[in-house]
Design a protein around this motif. Sequence first.
Motif, short mmCIF file in Angstrom:
data_model
loop_
_atom_site.label_atom_id
_atom_site.label_comp_id
_atom_site.label_asym_id
_atom_site.label_seq_id
_atom_site.Cartn_x
_atom_site.Cartn_y
_atom_site.Cartn_z
N LEU A 1 30.18 71.80 71.96
CA LEU A 1 31.57 71.64 71.52
C LEU A 1 32.00 70.19 71.65
O LEU A 1 32.68 69.65 70.76
CB LEU A 1 32.49 72.54 72.35
N ILE A 2 31.63 69.54 72.76
CA ILE A 2 31.97 68.13 72.94
C ILE A 2 31.29 67.28 71.87
O ILE A 2 31.90 66.38 71.28
CB ILE A 2 31.56 67.67 74.35
N ALA A 3 30.01 67.59 71.62
CA ALA A 3 29.27 66.85 70.59
C ALA A 3 29.91 67.04 69.22
O ALA A 3 30.04 66.08 68.45
CB ALA A 3 27.82 67.31 70.56
N PHE B 1 25.10 79.90 71.33
CA PHE B 1 25.16 80.06 72.79
C PHE B 1 26.52 80.57 73.26
O PHE B 1 26.78 80.60 74.46
CB PHE B 1 24.85 78.72 73.48
N SER B 2 27.37 80.97 72.32
CA SER B 2 28.69 81.47 72.71
C SER B 2 28.57 82.90 73.23
O SER B 2 27.56 83.58 73.03
CB SER B 2 29.64 81.43 71.51
N CYS C 1 28.13 72.70 65.97
CA CYS C 1 28.90 73.94 65.93
C CYS C 1 27.97 75.15 65.85
O CYS C 1 28.23 76.20 66.45
CB CYS C 1 29.85 73.94 64.74
N LEU C 2 26.88 75.01 65.08
CA LEU C 2 25.91 76.10 64.95
C LEU C 2 25.30 76.43 66.32
O LEU C 2 25.20 77.61 66.70
CB LEU C 2 24.82 75.70 63.95
N VAL D 1 25.28 74.60 77.57
CA VAL D 1 24.93 74.21 76.20
C VAL D 1 26.13 74.39 75.28
O VAL D 1 26.42 73.53 74.44
CB VAL D 1 23.73 75.05 75.69
N PHE D 2 26.84 75.50 75.44
CA PHE D 2 28.02 75.77 74.62
C PHE D 2 29.05 74.66 74.77
O PHE D 2 29.56 74.11 73.77
CB PHE D 2 28.63 77.11 75.03
#
Length: 201
Positions: free
Chosen positions: A28-30, A67-68, A61-62, A23-24
């Motif tokens: 980031l790609i999105a 999920f970071s 980013c949120l 998901v992370f």
Amino acid sequence: MVNRPPLTLTRKTVRMFAPSDAVFTAMLIAAGCFALLDWWAVVARHKHAEYVAKPGMTAACLLAAAFSKAPVDAQRSWWVLALFFCLLGDVFLMFDRWRDRSHFLYGLGSFFLGHVFFVVGFAVRGWNTSQVLISVLAVGIFGASLLLLLIRGAIAKGHQEMVVPLCLYVSVITLMMSGAIGAGPAIAIVGAALFMLSDSM
């Protein structure tokens, strides 16, 4: 017949393929795709695309922050809270083109709080004080240029009363950028730099 040891998943293997990692990375790609779309929309003056891309980038980013794997759990919480207020700021500014001052003020206030929470997150992570102080001086040069640009635009549109709020906002985003440099990681520094660049567009 060869006896093979049973297949076991170690904790390291599980972490490698953890859903949060997927998901992370996807978020980031999105976020990167939305950022490219937003920059194109600004250059092409395509407001409908901009209204989708800018909040879309912040929302991605949120989710990436949520999920970071931050080294300090409190840091992740502060960053999620910061990005939530930045998302609110995007939404408020969607309804404002300097025609309705209330929406602009709500948006500016939301971004101000968001950057304050970013600074707290960097402080919780732990930063190098000397690096932060040096960064404040270096980043402050760009911040001063950005402030002059924003103030000139506000005065040209007859909004002299916005000078003080703009000064406060540029001050906190300069501190946020300096905190990112002093605390890291590299992805946070890149994100902070993109925030400042997007404000200058």
